[in-house]
Design a protein around this motif. Sequence first.
Motif, PDB file in Angstrom:
ATOM      1  N   ASN A  93     -10.803  -8.329   4.675  1.00 41.22           N
ATOM      2  CA  ASN A  93      -9.402  -8.351   4.216  1.00 41.22           C
ATOM      3  C   ASN A  93      -9.192  -7.424   3.019  1.00 41.22           C
ATOM      4  N   VAL A  94     -10.163  -7.504   2.066  1.00 44.09           N
ATOM      5  CA  VAL A  94     -10.070  -6.620   0.900  1.00 44.09           C
ATOM      6  C   VAL A  94     -10.134  -5.152   1.320  1.00 44.09           C
ATOM      7  N   ALA A  95     -11.060  -4.843   2.266  1.00 40.98           N
ATOM      8  CA  ALA A  95     -11.177  -3.471   2.742  1.00 40.98           C
ATOM      9  C   ALA A  95      -9.915  -3.033   3.462  1.00 40.98           C
ATOM     10  N   LEU A  96      -9.321  -3.958   4.245  1.00 42.92           N
ATOM     11  CA  LEU A  96      -8.090  -3.638   4.955  1.00 42.92           C
ATOM     12  C   LEU A  96      -6.954  -3.357   3.970  1.00 42.92           C
ATOM     13  N   ILE A  97      -6.865  -4.233   2.939  1.00 45.65           N
ATOM     14  CA  ILE A  97      -5.820  -4.030   1.927  1.00 45.65           C
ATOM     15  C   ILE A  97      -6.031  -2.698   1.210  1.00 45.65           C
ATOM     16  N   MET A  98      -7.303  -2.414   0.838  1.00 49.78           N
ATOM     17  CA  MET A  98      -7.596  -1.150   0.178  1.00 49.78           C
ATOM     18  C   MET A  98      -7.273   0.035   1.076  1.00 49.78           C
ATOM     19  N   LEU A  99      -7.559  -0.136   2.393  1.00 46.16           N
ATOM     20  CA  LEU A  99      -7.248   0.944   3.329  1.00 46.16           C
ATOM     21  C   LEU A  99      -5.749   1.168   3.433  1.00 46.16           C
ATOM     22  N   ILE A 100      -4.992   0.035   3.460  1.00 44.43           N
ATOM     23  CA  ILE A 100      -3.529   0.161   3.535  1.00 44.43           C
ATOM     24  C   ILE A 100      -2.987   0.815   2.273  1.00 44.43           C
ATOM     25  N   VAL A 101      -3.505   0.379   1.107  1.00 44.42           N
ATOM     26  CA  VAL A 101      -3.053   0.959  -0.160  1.00 44.42           C
ATOM     27  C   VAL A 101      -3.421   2.446  -0.230  1.00 44.42           C
ATOM     28  N   TYR A 102      -4.662   2.753   0.201  1.00 42.62           N
ATOM     29  CA  TYR A 102      -5.105   4.144   0.186  1.00 42.62           C
ATOM     30  C   TYR A 102      -4.239   4.997   1.112  1.00 42.62           C
ATOM     31  N   GLY A 103      -3.940   4.461   2.307  1.00 39.95           N
ATOM     32  CA  GLY A 103      -3.087   5.207   3.224  1.00 39.95           C
ATOM     33  C   GLY A 103      -1.681   5.387   2.692  1.00 39.95           C
ATOM     34  N   SER A 104      -1.141   4.320   2.050  1.00 41.18           N
ATOM     35  CA  SER A 104       0.206   4.427   1.484  1.00 41.18           C
ATOM     36  C   SER A 104       0.254   5.468   0.370  1.00 41.18           C
ATOM     37  N   LEU A 105      -0.765   5.385  -0.514  1.00 46.29           N
ATOM     38  CA  LEU A 105      -0.816   6.377  -1.583  1.00 46.29           C
ATOM     39  C   LEU A 105      -0.964   7.781  -1.025  1.00 46.29           C
ATOM     40  N   LEU A 106      -1.794   7.885   0.038  1.00 46.92           N
ATOM     41  CA  LEU A 106      -2.007   9.200   0.624  1.00 46.92           C
ATOM     42  C   LEU A 106      -0.756   9.735   1.292  1.00 46.92           C
ATOM     43  N   ASN A 107       0.012   8.842   1.950  1.00 50.28           N
ATOM     44  CA  ASN A 107       1.198   9.281   2.681  1.00 50.28           C
ATOM     45  C   ASN A 107       2.385   9.550   1.756  1.00 50.28           C
ATOM     46  N   TYR A 108       2.564   8.674   0.755  1.00 49.01           N
ATOM     47  CA  TYR A 108       3.739   8.785  -0.110  1.00 49.01           C
ATOM     48  C   TYR A 108       3.467   9.581  -1.385  1.00 49.01           C
ATOM     49  N   GLY A 109       2.319   9.347  -1.968  1.00 51.57           N
ATOM     50  CA  GLY A 109       2.016  10.058  -3.207  1.00 51.57           C
ATOM     51  C   GLY A 109       1.251  11.347  -3.014  1.00 51.57           C
ATOM     52  N   GLY A 110       0.642  11.491  -1.814  1.00 50.31           N
ATOM     53  CA  GLY A 110      -0.149  12.698  -1.579  1.00 50.31           C
ATOM     54  C   GLY A 110       0.654  13.979  -1.634  1.00 50.31           C
ATOM     55  N   PRO A 111       1.806  14.062  -0.928  1.00 49.21           N
ATOM     56  CA  PRO A 111       2.586  15.310  -0.995  1.00 49.21           C
ATOM     57  C   PRO A 111       3.053  15.662  -2.399  1.00 49.21           C
ATOM     58  N   LYS A 112       3.495  14.623  -3.159  1.00 50.60           N
ATOM     59  CA  LYS A 112       3.943  14.899  -4.522  1.00 50.60           C
ATOM     60  C   LYS A 112       2.780  15.386  -5.391  1.00 50.60           C
ATOM     61  N   ALA A 113       1.632  14.688  -5.249  1.00 50.08           N
ATOM     62  CA  ALA A 113       0.470  15.127  -6.025  1.00 50.08           C
ATOM     63  C   ALA A 113       0.032  16.526  -5.605  1.00 50.08           C
ATOM     64  N   THR A 114       0.108  16.773  -4.280  1.00 51.22           N
ATOM     65  CA  THR A 114      -0.263  18.108  -3.793  1.00 51.22           C
ATOM     66  C   THR A 114       0.670  19.181  -4.338  1.00 51.22           C
ATOM     67  N   ASP A 115       1.984  18.884  -4.324  1.00 46.44           N
ATOM     68  CA  ASP A 115       2.951  19.851  -4.872  1.00 46.44           C
ATOM     69  C   ASP A 115       2.706  20.082  -6.360  1.00 46.44           C
ATOM     70  N   PHE A 116       2.434  18.972  -7.077  1.00 47.81           N
ATOM     71  CA  PHE A 116       2.182  19.113  -8.520  1.00 47.81           C
ATOM     72  C   PHE A 116       0.936  19.938  -8.781  1.00 47.81           C
ATOM     73  N   LEU A 117      -0.143  19.642  -8.038  1.00 45.51           N
ATOM     74  CA  LEU A 117      -1.380  20.396  -8.233  1.00 45.51           C
ATOM     75  C   LEU A 117      -1.220  21.853  -7.798  1.00 45.51           C
ATOM     76  N   VAL A 118      -0.473  22.057  -6.693  1.00 46.33           N
ATOM     77  CA  VAL A 118      -0.238  23.433  -6.250  1.00 46.33           C
ATOM     78  C   VAL A 118       0.576  24.192  -7.285  1.00 46.33           C
ATOM     79  N   LYS A 119       1.582  23.515  -7.885  1.00 48.08           N
ATOM     80  CA  LYS A 119       2.386  24.150  -8.924  1.00 48.08           C
ATOM     81  C   LYS A 119       1.531  24.506 -10.133  1.00 48.08           C
ATOM     82  N   MET A 120       0.669  23.547 -10.542  1.00 46.33           N
ATOM     83  CA  MET A 120      -0.222  23.830 -11.668  1.00 46.33           C
ATOM     84  C   MET A 120      -1.169  24.987 -11.345  1.00 46.33           C
ATOM     85  N   GLN A 121      -1.677  24.972 -10.093  1.00 46.20           N
ATOM     86  CA  GLN A 121      -2.585  26.046  -9.697  1.00 46.20           C
ATOM     87  C   GLN A 121      -1.871  27.396  -9.702  1.00 46.20           C
ATOM     88  N   ARG A 122      -0.629  27.423  -9.197  1.00 46.08           N
ATOM     89  CA  ARG A 122       0.121  28.669  -9.178  1.00 46.08           C
ATOM     90  C   ARG A 122       0.414  29.154 -10.593  1.00 46.08           C
TER      91      ARG A 122
END
Length: 242
Positions: A93-122
């Motif tokens: 259950n803990v692993a499932l919750i962590m997987l769901i949280v990780y997937g949510s962060l990856l889906n919702y926060g990943g693009p923003k973090a990617t844009d921020f990191l890409v902007k910093m890199q540029r």
Amino acid sequence: MSLSRLVFRPSGLATRVPLLVRCCSSATSSGNKPFLYPQPPKPSELAPEGFFAGSVRNMMMEKLGRSGTTTLTVGVGLFLLSKEYYIYNVESNVALIMLIVYGSLLNYGGPKATDFLVKMQRNYYGHLYLRKRAAIGTLSDGIKAMDDVEDQASVRHNVFDVLRTNAALHREALYRARLAQVHEEVVKRLEHQAELEATRRRNVQKHMVRWVERQVTAAFTPDLEKKVIDRCITDLKSVASV
């Protein structure tokens, strides 16, 4: 009750696996329209690059399509559960919750973090590019300056010749000016000496004339003076008679 025991029962999970697989396969298809299997994934469904799970998912979607990836994932998970290779417990259950949280962060926060990191890199690479261009400009100016110095060094012999010639001409002009000055001074000295000699001669002549006049005047006697006067009168009468 373990999942492996349910597999061998007619009313258990084993009888429902094909139906579950078919449901997952039909759920991943778009509407009721038939399509060739496997259907290539859409660009929006691909995971971002740089993640191991995303790379594996992209590879599977390229090989199996959207429905094949879901089917393979669900089938492998049910196989592990049915053979008790994986025991479902509280930690699951803990692993499932962590997987769901990780997937949510990856889906919702990943693009923003990617844009921020890409902007910093540029920005970082842009700053590096500007510094690179500035360094290249500085080095180019240095190279041009060195080329100018080399050009000047290549004509230094001519410059030295010109300077040597100018120095020789200056010395020649100075020598001639001093020679003319010496000539003028010598001429002035000679003229002064000639003027002194002429003055001395005139003074001597005047002195001689005066001395002769004094001597002649002193040599006249009264008788001689009378004779001279008479002679002068006679000469004047003869001249008057003519």
